[in-house]
Enzyme design. Structure first.
Site, mmCIF file in Angstrom:
data_model
loop_
_atom_site.group_PDB
_atom_site.id
_atom_site.type_symbol
_atom_site.label_atom_id
_atom_site.label_comp_id
_atom_site.label_asym_id
_atom_site.label_seq_id
_atom_site.Cartn_x
_atom_site.Cartn_y
_atom_site.Cartn_z
ATOM 1 N N ASN A 65 40.094 10.309 4.480
ATOM 2 C CA ASN A 65 41.216 9.384 4.568
ATOM 3 C C ASN A 65 42.280 9.596 3.504
ATOM 4 O O ASN A 65 43.378 9.058 3.493
ATOM 5 C CB ASN A 65 40.613 8.007 4.147
ATOM 6 C CG ASN A 65 40.020 7.967 2.750
ATOM 7 O OD1 ASN A 65 39.633 9.070 2.072
ATOM 8 N ND2 ASN A 65 39.778 6.826 2.115
ATOM 9 N N SER A 77 31.379 8.129 1.898
ATOM 10 C CA SER A 77 30.389 6.898 2.177
ATOM 11 C C SER A 77 29.323 6.708 1.099
ATOM 12 O O SER A 77 28.697 7.666 0.879
ATOM 13 C CB SER A 77 30.023 6.741 3.300
ATOM 14 O OG SER A 77 29.155 7.864 3.762
ATOM 15 N N GLU A 116 32.064 9.653 -5.576
ATOM 16 C CA GLU A 116 33.107 8.647 -5.539
ATOM 17 C C GLU A 116 32.975 8.032 -4.084
ATOM 18 O O GLU A 116 33.027 8.815 -3.094
ATOM 19 C CB GLU A 116 34.360 9.304 -5.384
ATOM 20 C CG GLU A 116 34.761 10.247 -6.746
ATOM 21 C CD GLU A 116 34.778 9.138 -8.008
ATOM 22 O OE1 GLU A 116 35.496 7.991 -7.717
ATOM 23 O OE2 GLU A 116 34.852 10.123 -9.126
ATOM 24 N N CYS A 134 39.393 3.408 -0.329
ATOM 25 C CA CYS A 134 38.460 2.833 -0.922
ATOM 26 C C CYS A 134 38.893 1.616 -1.886
ATOM 27 O O CYS A 134 37.987 0.898 -2.248
ATOM 28 C CB CYS A 134 37.688 3.852 -1.578
ATOM 29 S SG CYS A 134 38.750 4.637 -2.732
HETATM 30 P P1 NAP Z 1 31.626 10.492 4.786
HETATM 31 O O1 NAP Z 1 31.068 10.178 6.462
HETATM 32 O O2 NAP Z 1 30.422 10.103 4.104
HETATM 33 O O3 NAP Z 1 31.815 11.978 4.928
HETATM 34 C C1 NAP Z 1 32.708 12.289 3.809
HETATM 35 C C2 NAP Z 1 32.235 14.001 3.691
HETATM 36 O O4 NAP Z 1 31.046 14.319 3.582
HETATM 37 C C3 NAP Z 1 32.994 14.704 4.970
HETATM 38 O O5 NAP Z 1 33.441 15.736 4.586
HETATM 39 C C4 NAP Z 1 31.801 14.645 5.723
HETATM 40 O O6 NAP Z 1 31.722 15.776 6.599
HETATM 41 C C5 NAP Z 1 30.606 15.158 4.679
HETATM 42 N N1 NAP Z 1 29.493 14.566 5.027
HETATM 43 C C6 NAP Z 1 28.776 13.966 5.860
HETATM 44 N N2 NAP Z 1 27.384 13.656 5.934
HETATM 45 C C7 NAP Z 1 27.162 14.592 4.907
HETATM 46 C C8 NAP Z 1 25.700 15.175 4.439
HETATM 47 N N3 NAP Z 1 24.708 14.750 5.054
HETATM 48 N N4 NAP Z 1 26.001 16.052 3.498
HETATM 49 C C9 NAP Z 1 26.990 16.708 2.948
HETATM 50 N N5 NAP Z 1 28.307 16.025 3.276
HETATM 51 C C10 NAP Z 1 28.424 15.292 4.386
HETATM 52 O O7 NAP Z 1 32.907 9.570 4.591
HETATM 53 P P2 NAP Z 1 34.147 9.270 5.420
HETATM 54 O O8 NAP Z 1 34.012 8.509 6.549
HETATM 55 O O9 NAP Z 1 34.876 10.763 5.561
HETATM 56 O O10 NAP Z 1 35.185 8.604 4.242
HETATM 57 C C11 NAP Z 1 35.393 7.115 4.053
HETATM 58 C C12 NAP Z 1 34.399 6.541 2.977
HETATM 59 O O11 NAP Z 1 34.858 7.306 1.535
HETATM 60 C C13 NAP Z 1 34.445 5.389 2.567
HETATM 61 O O12 NAP Z 1 33.368 4.750 2.376
HETATM 62 C C14 NAP Z 1 35.709 5.234 1.487
HETATM 63 O O13 NAP Z 1 35.480 4.055 0.666
HETATM 64 C C15 NAP Z 1 35.282 6.526 0.841
HETATM 65 N N6 NAP Z 1 36.097 6.994 -0.001
HETATM 66 C C16 NAP Z 1 35.773 6.567 -1.440
HETATM 67 C C17 NAP Z 1 36.875 7.070 -2.575
HETATM 68 C C18 NAP Z 1 36.761 6.846 -4.046
HETATM 69 O O14 NAP Z 1 37.259 7.433 -4.896
HETATM 70 N N7 NAP Z 1 35.562 6.137 -4.535
HETATM 71 C C19 NAP Z 1 37.781 7.506 -2.136
HETATM 72 C C20 NAP Z 1 38.120 8.123 -0.731
HETATM 73 C C21 NAP Z 1 37.166 7.421 0.219
HETATM 74 P P3 NAP Z 1 32.304 15.576 8.179
HETATM 75 O O15 NAP Z 1 33.578 14.755 8.309
HETATM 76 O O16 NAP Z 1 32.340 16.875 8.930
HETATM 77 O O17 NAP Z 1 31.243 14.614 8.751
#
Ligand code: NAP
Length: 489
Positions: free
Chosen positions: A154, A232, A253, A287
C-alpha cells in the site's frame, strides 16, 4: 511492459549484482487499473535468499562511520527528490494511486532519509557521567546484525524508507523484500542506490518473489538478527510464532481500525475536510485511515450531509489521468472485502447516504470502487470489527464522552485515532484514555518522519520515525573500563 530509465534491469539485487532466480522462474507485475503486464521479475527462493543474507552478513564486520552513513542518507534524500516524477509514475502504474499522491509518497519517503541524516548523532557512543564501581562506562550503539525488511503494497516506497533509513543509520546491512504486487518502485530505488552511492556490496539487497519461501528463509536464518515487517496482523502473528526459536527481534507494523470521533461542538466543515483527506488517500487502503467514524448524535444529520457532499465530488479512475482523486483498489480480493462490508452494513440496518452496491467485479483489475457513505453503523457489523481497506465511510452515532470512549476503544487493533472537538478541556480529558499510540486532535494527519509511529495491541510493536525509529536496528554494547592504576594509587 513498463519502460523507465530507472528500471533498466528488472532483476533482484544481491551483493551489488543484478541477479535472476537460479531456475530462471519469474512472476508478473501488473497495472491494477487495466491489467497490463508491467514487468516479469525473478521469483527467488530460499537458496537465493540465503545468498542475500550471506552478502549482508559479509558487509557487517566493517560498519561505516557516522560521516559516511550521513552522506549516504543525504544522497538518497536528494536522489528521491530529484527523481520524484518518474518514481511516482512507476508507483502509480503498479499501485494505482493518483500520480500527484504517488509523488507525495516519494517526498514522504525522502523525509525519512533526511531526518535520519540530520539526527544521526543520537547514535554516537556516550560516556556516562557516573563512574560506578570505579569504572568509566561507555555505551556504544552497534549495528544489530544483518536485518530483514519486509514491506506491503500500500506504500511501495514509504514503508521501505522508514526501515531502510533506520538500518543504514545504524550501519546494519539489509535484505529487503517488497510485496510481489508492487516491487518496481523499490527496484527503481535500488537502481538509484547502485548508480549514485558507494555502498559496499551486500549493504542493501533486494529479494523478489513469493512470500512464504522468502519469508521463511529470512525468519529461520540465524544471521538475521532483526526482522522488520509491515503488513497484516495475521502474518505478523505467524512471524511472532516463527521467531521464538531464535529469539529474533521483530518490529511489527500491522493492521489498524482507526476511530475518528466528531463531537457536536467541533468545526464540522473542518472535520469533514480532514476526514475526506484522511479516508480517501490511497483509496482508503492505508493502515491509519479512519475505519469507524463516531459522530455525536445531534451533529449526525449535518455531518453526514457534509461528508457525502464532499465525497460525491471525488473522481475515480486511472491514477495517471488528470483530475483523478482515487485510483482502483489493488485487486478483486480488496474490492470484494469493501463490497462485503457495505452489503453487511446495509443488511444489518445501516442507511446508504452516498453510493450503492457497485456489483461484483468480473476480472482481477479495474477495481474502481466509488466513494460510499453509510450511517447507522454499529459494533455488530463487519465494517466495525475489521479493517475495510477501501473507500467506505461508516458513520456510527454516540451519546456523550463515556460512550465515545467505550466505542472508540472497542477494537483489538490499536494504531491511530482522531478526535474533533471545539472544547480543549474535553480533548485533554479524553486523549490519555484513547488506546492508540497516535491521536490526531482536530486533524486527520497520519505519521511523519519526525515523530515516532507504531502500534499497540494487535497492531504490533516497535516504532518507526523520530528518534525512537533510529534505534530499531541498533544493539547497545556497554563497556565498563577498569583503571588498575587508580586502584593501585
Ligand atoms: P501482507 O499480506 O501481510 O503482506 C505484507 C508483506 O509480507 C508482503 O511483502 C508479503 O509478500 C509478505 N508476506 C506475506 N506472507 C508472508 C509470510 N508468511 N512471511 C513473510 N512475509 C510474508 O499485507 P499486505 O496486504 O501487503 O498489506 C496490507 C496490510 O498492511 C494492512 O493490514 C495494513 O493495515 C498493514 N499496514 C500497516 C502499516 C503500519 O504502519 N502499521 C502500514 C501499512 C500497511 P507478498 O506481497 O509477496 O505476498
Amino acid at each position: 511492459m513498463i519502460d523507465s530509465p530507472l528500471l533498466p534491469e528488472p532483476r533482484a539485487y544481491i551483493a551489488g549484482d543484478w541477479v535472476d532466480a537460479d531456475d530462471g522462474t519469474t512472476f508478473g507485475v501488473t497495472n491494477p487499473a487495466n491489467g497490463e503486464l508491467l514487468a516479469n521479475l525473478p521469483a527467488l527462493g530460499p537458496q537465493e535468499t540465503g545468498r542475500a543474507v550471506a552478502a549482508a552478513q559479509a558487509a557487517l564486520p566493517s560498519p561505516p562511520d557516522l560521516a559516511t552513513r550521513r552522506r549516504w542518507l543525504q544522497a538518497i534524500d536528494t536522489a528521491l527528490r530529484d527523481n520524484q516524477a518518474e518514481l511516482g509514475r512507476i508507483l502509480t502504474l503498479e499501485h494505482g494511486k493518483p500520480h500527484a499522491e504517488a509523488q507525495g509518497e516519494v517526498r514522504y519517503a525522502a523525509g525519512f532519509f533526511a531526518y535520519a541524516a540530520e539526527h544521526l548523532d543520537v547514535l554516537q557512543p556516550r560516556i556516562l557521567a557516573e563512574q560506578p564501581r570505579d569504572c568509566t562506562w561507555t555505551v556504544y550503539p552497534r549495528p544489530a546484525g544483518a536485518v530483514a525488511l519486509v514491506t506491503p503494497w500500500n506504500f511501495p516506497i514509504g514503508m521501505l524508507a522508514k526501515k531502510l533509513s533506520a538500518s543504514l543509520a545504524a550501519g546494519a546491512p539489509a535484505v529487503a523484500k517488497p510485496s510481489s504486487k508492487t516491487p518496481l518502485t523499490m527496484l527503481a530505488l535500488l537502481t538509484l542506490l547502485d548508480r549514485e552511492l558507494d555502498l559496499p556490496a551486500g549493504m542493501v539487497n533486494l529479494v523478489t518473489g513469493a512470500a512464504e519461501p522468502i519469508g521463511d528463509a529470512l525468519l529461520t536464518d540465524r544471521r538475521i538478527r532483526v526482522l522488520s515487517f509491515t503488513g497484516s496482523t495475521a502474518v505478523g502473528q505467524e512471524l511472532i510464532r516463527g521467531s521464538a526459536e531464535d529469539c529474533k527481534r521483530l518490529t511489527l507494523e500491522l493492521g489498524g481500525n482507526a476511530p475518528l470521533i466528531v463531537f457536536a461542538d467541533a468545526d464540522l466543515d473542518w472535520a469533514a475536510d480532514q476526514l475526506i483527506a484522511n479516508k480517501f488517500r490511497g483509496s482508503g487502503q492505508t493502515c491509519v485511515c479512519a475505519n469507524r467514524i463516531l459522530v455525536e448524535e445531534p451533529a449526525m444529520d449535518a455531518f453526514a450531509e457534509k461528508v457525502a457532499e464532499r465525497a460525491g465530488r471525488l473522481q475515480v479512475g486511472d491514477g495517471m489521468a488528470e483530475g483523478v482523486d482515487l485510483g482502483p483498489l489493488i485487486d478483486r480480493r480488496g474490492y470484494d472485502k469493501v463490497r462485503r462490508h457495505y452489503l453487511d452494513a446495509v443488511e444489518q440496518g445501516a442507511t446508504p447516504v452516498l453510493g450503492e452496491d457497485p456489483g461484483p467485479l468480473e476480472q482481477d483489475y479495474g477495481a474502481f470502487f466509488p466513494p460510499t457513505v453509510v450511517r447507522g453503523v454499529g459494533p455488530e457489523m463487519a465494517c466495525w470489527q475489521e479493517e475495510t481497506f477501501g473507500p467506505l465511510v461508516p458513520l456510527a452515532p454516540f451519546r456523550g464522552e463515556a460512550e465515545a470512549l467505550e466505542m472508540a476503544n472497542d477494537a483489538e487493533l490499536g494504531l491511530a485515532a482522531y478526535l474533533f472537538t471545539g472544547d480543549d478541556a474535553r480533548a485533554e480529558r479524553l486523549i490519555p484514555h484513547l488506546a492508540f499510540p497516535h491521536v490526531g486532535w482536530n486533524t486527520g494527519s497520519g505519521p511523519t518522519p519526525e515523530a515516532p509511529f507504531g502500534g499497540t495491541k494487535r497492531s504490533g510493536y516497535g516504532r518507526e520515525g523520530g528518534l525512537e525509529g533510529l534505534l530499531e536496528f541498533v544493539e547497545t554494547q556497554t563497556v565498563p573500563r577498569g583503571h588498575p592504576e587508580r586502584a593501585r594509587g
